[in-house]
Design an enzyme around this catalytic site. Structure first.
Site, short mmCIF file in Angstrom:
data_model
loop_
_atom_site.label_atom_id
_atom_site.label_comp_id
_atom_site.label_asym_id
_atom_site.label_seq_id
_atom_site.Cartn_x
_atom_site.Cartn_y
_atom_site.Cartn_z
N GLY A 483 1.27 -0.81 0.04
CA GLY A 483 0.19 -0.34 -0.30
C GLY A 483 0.89 1.17 0.18
O GLY A 483 2.02 1.40 -0.95
N ASP A 484 0.63 2.25 0.54
CA ASP A 484 1.58 3.04 1.37
C ASP A 484 2.18 2.98 2.50
O ASP A 484 2.27 4.67 2.96
CB ASP A 484 0.17 5.01 0.97
CG ASP A 484 -0.42 4.14 2.48
OD1 ASP A 484 -0.40 3.53 3.19
OD2 ASP A 484 -1.20 5.79 2.46
N GLU A 485 2.52 2.58 2.40
CA GLU A 485 3.71 2.08 4.05
C GLU A 485 5.11 1.78 2.94
O GLU A 485 5.79 0.92 2.69
CB GLU A 485 3.29 1.25 4.64
CG GLU A 485 2.10 1.29 5.94
CD GLU A 485 1.53 -0.08 6.44
OE1 GLU A 485 0.22 0.28 7.35
OE2 GLU A 485 1.82 -0.85 6.65
#
Length: 582
Positions: A483-485
């Site tokens: 994801g956006d991690e």
């Protein structure tokens, strides 16, 4: 009758010539079979590990979707006040989620009161999301995905047993292999107001995950007890649903250590029994689901004859070459006699050396007679074998890279990152150093996907990944967890002040506008920092504490950098210090 020396020499030369050709073909074929079998083992195991990782990422994606829905204010408002406009808004959202996820069959919000009455429900009918409302909404309080999910702590998930769905409600996929995932909905304190539940079509999920696998691969899946859930022979799947048992360990005895937890992977050469001989690879995947034995065993198999098809083809080619070279040797023996002894022996020695892995040398390639033809055939065979081996090694390198790197950004993935973190911790313990871990999460990244599309979101992730990589040293590791991690491991001994400088440098780089399709998109981020040994002794503790620090900073609403201190019992956020830039 005594044979003359010329005749005997001719016979011996013929025998030697045919023998040399035969040995060359046999050793080349044997080496090809062994190398191709090893490559098939490696390729199957790597593909299985990649598929297992995709399953984990997909389950994490489902968890994140449920978590987002559960934390929406409109979800809590609906469960508290039961207003029709709130239900309408959630129904529209659910329809969009089902459109974006073909394996989702149903999304529901179920209240804790009124015997678990469904408040909002959207089913997939065919390929079209369809809302169920009014008197068609049912009471589900007696089902485990409601009763067992309501007592869970905030952020915990319920994962049902993978089984055949026997609910007869329209649109829920009766008779299909199914799993349900649920998360409680609650205010900050107090009992749960209800649950958000998703029904996932297991066959549809695996069709998506295995879409790019070779067509001749066969898929296996079993729970922690060994019950077969997916099998090439559909009659063996979910036998427990029919009052029978069909266990994977009965079919492949070597998977028993995977079920007991003694091993995490196994590669099997299954001999021919009721079906053609197979090559299979199995990987054990731990999951947080007691109903499934807290473990899934995933496997891929390939018919041995298909996996070794190139060796079979090479065997026939070698057979033709051996036949041709034997004829040449026989004719040469009849015509040349003693003159052929030396070159034939030289070629035989060269062929034996090639079978042992050495390059063919001293071949009479320039001769215009049959010996030259034989030498050139052997040389071409050598080139063909080496070319095929090179292709096999290239495929292995590509698969190894895919198993350790994120396909979108090219950064290290979780597996490679955890390996490097474990190595860094071992070095730190040995030399008394500190290890700093930065956990980065982009704020409101979902808005970019919603407003500008996933292609724009992917471009933003690629640009930000390049910026992160450019801001650190070669000995540091930047990875994308999904994801956006992102996470960053500072690969040398630093102190808190230096770690703070690095974190703020990364934060400033992330905040720079990202040009996408003529637009300048601005992203903020929250960064949580933990370090060894103050914040944890293991990789999982450091990662968890950095994650908590990040979420605590995110809760402040403006992005930033935070160091986690002592985490108090029962306090998910911990004692977090927000550190100003500079």
């Amino acid at each position: 009758m005594k044979l003359g020396i010329a005749t005997r020499l001719t016979l011996w030369m013929a025998v030697l010539g045919c023998g040399a050709a035969g040995l060359t073909g046999y050793y080349a074929w044997d080496a090809s079979c062994r190398l191709e079998r090893q490559s098939a083992h490696s390729e199957l195991l790597t593909s299985t590990q990649v598929l297992a990782r995709r399953i984990t990422l997909n389950l994490e994606s489902i968890e994140r979707n449920l978590q987002v829905i559960a934390r929406l204010p409109v979800t809590r408002q609906l469960l508290e006040h039961d207003r029709p406009d709130d239900a309408d808004r959630l129904a529209v959202l659910f329809a969009g989620v089902l459109d974006a996820n073909p394996s989702y069959l149903q999304l529901r919000v179920i209240a804790a009161d009124r015997h678990g009455l469904e408040r909002v429900r959207v089913d997939r009918v065919g390929s079209v999301p369809q809302r169920v409302s009014g008197d068609d909404l049912e009471e589900k309080g007696h089902f485990p995905y409601v009763a067992d999910a309501l007592p869970l702590q905030d952020g915990a998930f319920y994962l049902s047993r993978i089984s055949i769905n026997h609910e007869t409600s329209a649109g829920t996929g009766p008779g299909l292999p199914m799993l349900q995932m649920a998360i409680p909905v609650r205010e900050h304190v107090g009992p749960a107001l209800g649950v958000v539940v998703v029904n996932v079509d297991l066959n549809g999920l695996f069709r998506l995950l295995a879409a790019d696998l070779p067509e001749d691969y066969q898929l296996y899946l079993a729970n922690g007890a060994g019950d077969i859930l997916i099998h090439p022979d559909a009659s063996r799947a979910f036998a427990f649903d029919r009052g029978q048992r069909a266990l994977l360990q009965d079919e492949f005895a070597q998977v028993a250590p995977l079920l007991s937890g003694d091993r995490t992977s196994a590669v099997i050469d299954a001999p021919e029994a009721e079906r053609p001989a197979q090559i299979a690879a199995f990987v054990a995947q731990n999951i947080d689901s007691p109903a499934n034995g807290d473990r899934l065993v995933l496997g891929l198999s390939e018919v041995e004859s298909v996996a070794l098809a190139q060796s079979t083809a090479m065997g026939w080619a070698l057979l033709r070459i051996v036949g041709g070279t034997s004829l040449v040797a026989l004719l040469g023996a009849l015509l040349l006699g003693r003159a052929l002894t030396r070159p034939l022996n030289a070629m035989a020695a060269s062929a034996r050396g090639f079978a042992d892995g050495h390059e063919m040398k001293d071949l009479p390639l320039r001769r215009a007679d049959e010996l030259g033809s034989l030498a050139r055939s052997l040389y071409e065979l050598q080139a063909q074998v080496r070319r095929q081996l090179g292709e096999l090694r290239h495929k292995q390198d590509e698969l190894a890279h895919l198993s350790q790197h994120d396909s979108l950004t090219g950064l290290a993935n979780r597996r490679l990152f955890m390996d490097r973190l474990e190595q860094a911790l071992a070095q730190a313990r040995r030399h008394g150093h500190r290890v700093f871990l930065l956990f980065i999460d982009l704020d409101d990244f979902k808005i970019i996907n919603d407003r500008h599309g996933h292609s724009a979101g992917d471009e933003v992730l690629r640009v930000l990944a390049q910026r992160l990589q450019a801001q650190v040293r070669e000995l540091d590791t930047v990875a994308r967890l999904g994801g956006d991690e992102f996470v960053v491991l500072l690969g040398d001994a630093v102190d808190s002040a230096q770690a703070s400088v690095v974190a703020h440098k990364l934060l400033n780089a992330l905040r720079e506008p990202v040009p996408v399709a003529g637009m300048a998109l601005v992203i903020d981020a929250s960064i949580g920092v933990s370090n060894f040994p103050e914040d944890g002794q293991s990789a999982s503790e450091l990662l968890a504490h950095a994650d908590r620090a990040m979420y605590a900073i995110k809760a402040l609403g403006a992005g930033g950098v935070g160091f986690i201190g002592q985490v108090m019992p029962g306090d998910a956020s911990g004692d977090v210090r927000s550190v100003p830039a500079g």
